[in-house]
Write an enzyme that holds these catalytic residues in place. Sequence first.
Site, PDB file in Angstrom:
ATOM      1  N   GLU A 209      -0.963  34.977 -10.733  1.00 46.31           N
ATOM      2  CA  GLU A 209      -1.730  33.794 -10.361  1.00 46.31           C
ATOM      3  C   GLU A 209      -2.596  33.299 -11.514  1.00 46.31           C
ATOM      4  OE1 GLU A 209      -1.178  32.123  -7.829  1.00 46.31           O
ATOM      5  OE2 GLU A 209      -0.389  33.411  -6.259  1.00 46.31           O
ATOM      6  N   ARG A 213      -1.796  29.570 -13.164  1.00 48.40           N
ATOM      7  CA  ARG A 213      -2.804  28.544 -12.870  1.00 48.40           C
ATOM      8  C   ARG A 213      -3.784  28.338 -14.016  1.00 48.40           C
ATOM      9  NH1 ARG A 213      -3.872  28.594  -6.372  1.00 48.40           N
ATOM     10  NH2 ARG A 213      -2.223  30.040  -5.783  1.00 48.40           N
ATOM     11  N   ASP A 347      11.173  33.715  -5.391  1.00 45.97           N
ATOM     12  CA  ASP A 347      11.498  32.347  -5.783  1.00 45.97           C
ATOM     13  C   ASP A 347      11.539  32.075  -7.284  1.00 45.97           C
ATOM     14  OD1 ASP A 347       8.775  32.801  -5.871  1.00 45.97           O
ATOM     15  OD2 ASP A 347       8.198  31.077  -4.665  1.00 45.97           O
ATOM     16  N   GLU A 516       6.274  22.108  -3.059  1.00 41.80           N
ATOM     17  CA  GLU A 516       7.672  22.362  -3.452  1.00 41.80           C
ATOM     18  C   GLU A 516       8.615  21.211  -3.107  1.00 41.80           C
ATOM     19  OE1 GLU A 516       5.417  25.947  -3.579  1.00 41.80           O
ATOM     20  OE2 GLU A 516       5.788  24.654  -1.849  1.00 41.80           O
ATOM     21  N   THR A 603       5.661  26.993 -13.087  1.00 37.74           N
ATOM     22  CA  THR A 603       5.775  27.029 -11.625  1.00 37.74           C
ATOM     23  C   THR A 603       4.520  26.502 -10.939  1.00 37.74           C
ATOM     24  OG1 THR A 603       6.637  28.410  -9.826  1.00 37.74           O
ATOM     25  CG2 THR A 603       4.878  29.349 -11.196  1.00 37.74           C
TER      26      THR A 603
END
Length: 617
Positions: A209, A213, A347, A516, A603
């Site tokens: 994360e 981010r 994913d 998404e 992502t």
Amino acid sequence: MSKLPYSTKDVHYDNDKFRHRSHFKVISQSLTNSSTRISCANCSLGKFLMLLLISGVACLFLMNKSSPAFETNPVQNGTFTEFTEVAYQRPPRLWRRPPRLPPRLTPDEMHKKDSSLDDSKWVSRQQKVKEAFNHAWSGYKSFAMGFDELMPVSKRGTDGLGGLGATIIDALDTAMIMGENDIVKEASSWIEKNLVSRINARGQVNLFETTIRVLGGLLSAYHLSIRGNNSTNPEMLLEISKVLGDRLLLAFSSSSTPIPFSDVYLRDKVARPAPDGLSSTSEVSTLQLEFNYLSEISGDPKYYSQGMKVLEHMRSLPKVEGLVPIYISPQSGQFSGENIRLGSRGDSYYEYLIKIWIQQKNRRDTDLKYLYEMYTEAMRGVRHRLVRKSIPKGLVFVGELPYGSQGDFSPKMDHLVCFLPGTLALGATKGMTKKKAIESNLLSNDDIENLKLAEDLAKTCFEMYEVTSTGLAPEIAYFQIKGENENGPHGGNTSSEYLNDIVIKHLDRHNLLRPETVESLMYLHRITEDPKYREWGWQIFEAFEKYTKVESGGYTSLDDVTSVPPPKRDKMETFFLGETLKYLYLLFGENDVLPLDKYVFNTEAHPLPIIGLVDEI
């Protein structure tokens, strides 16, 4: 010589019957003709009427102008009546001139006119997205500045991502792309004053994360700042990126295998595995875009080296037609369990295989060719083992193998899986349009199948929104398939064609403002140039505006998308500003802004330049 059979009175005959004569001559000759001089009694009624008609027509044509008319004024002025001049009214024409038609436009001119109107519509809609971003930021700034996330209903902040001010950094490049320079200055000022001290003082953060981010946000802002945005300091962003990158490298150096630990303790400068000892497959394989670019701009290869060792190691592990379990052990370096899915924890493993290969332009055909091969094999596995159609209407979806290749198929699909249509389209054309790829004969059979699957899955992802009462998708959906009956309620929109295909269970009805689907709509619109993807995106945006907007500032996640009004969950995830609104803004904008053949999005939607093209962007 015998006399000609004509009397002398015919000598001067001038063939008047066949020569054109004026109306005046006709009338005069008729009046002087000997037959008309005999007697008025011999003049027929028909000739009289004909003369009367011709005379009337002549008068009408000669009356082009006339003296002004006068009318009597009803007011008496002394002993005489006052006359007032009025405008002359021309008698009506006996025929009308044909109307003047507008000039005819060529097909190209008609197309340009329609395109101009269409462009105006999307400029307006893009502005609405920018207004939403400003509203979201205003709520965060007012009630949660410096916290990771905003709780918009209760008007306070919360730290759920390590306390590094994640919303500020996630939103920074979105503000730069939108040209919101005041927000850029506010965010940059906070980062410069606070972030390094936070890194040195805070405790546990998740490697994945924090990389996607915070590090990703810093790196993207760095690139955009050196490419023209003067509202922030690129050198400052690079130095903080290196400080954070060095701290995150502890997750790699602390592990005895190439697989990093999941948690880093920033203040203590140590890393540890998760309580169960496992790392998520997607988390350890979704770090490389960011670390690769950090090596590129810093000149230090250590970030690239540590990140790419993970994928080189995973290359050698056993797989099921390219598909992998969702857990991996840092202690053994092996996959753990058999659960295969493209939702949570699985994913972005597949997403980064193709994106890392695209990012490294000069190494695609050499030492990184294996990434493209792994991606290609995995997508064949998806098509063979995970793709099914729902009943009764035949929506194409991607399910799961919770017990591995030998276990039963589950018709469950996370909203997270809706990243896949965009990734498939990108992998098929490598960022160019579908039309150009076809004309250049660049699409393989796998590419064509993947592109078709991408469009089918995008339709399904959109219908996950359309099937609910709010027009917003649930976190998870189940699909009815032949031979099995999935029990559970529907989405609530009884007018949906696919109401009976999709089941939404009680625990899965929440919506977290996820990006998404709109992410994939952006990719597919740019690649296929089909306007329907824009229209779908606009419908989704309108639903966000209607049901998640909080008047005091910010947007909130929801507990139940199948009921109206939906109960609020009181959380604005950082990715709503960093991803959802960014992708909507790009979807409604020009395709040459951050073009897909020059940038890859991590992502978390942070755009990073394709490394071999840095000097060309």
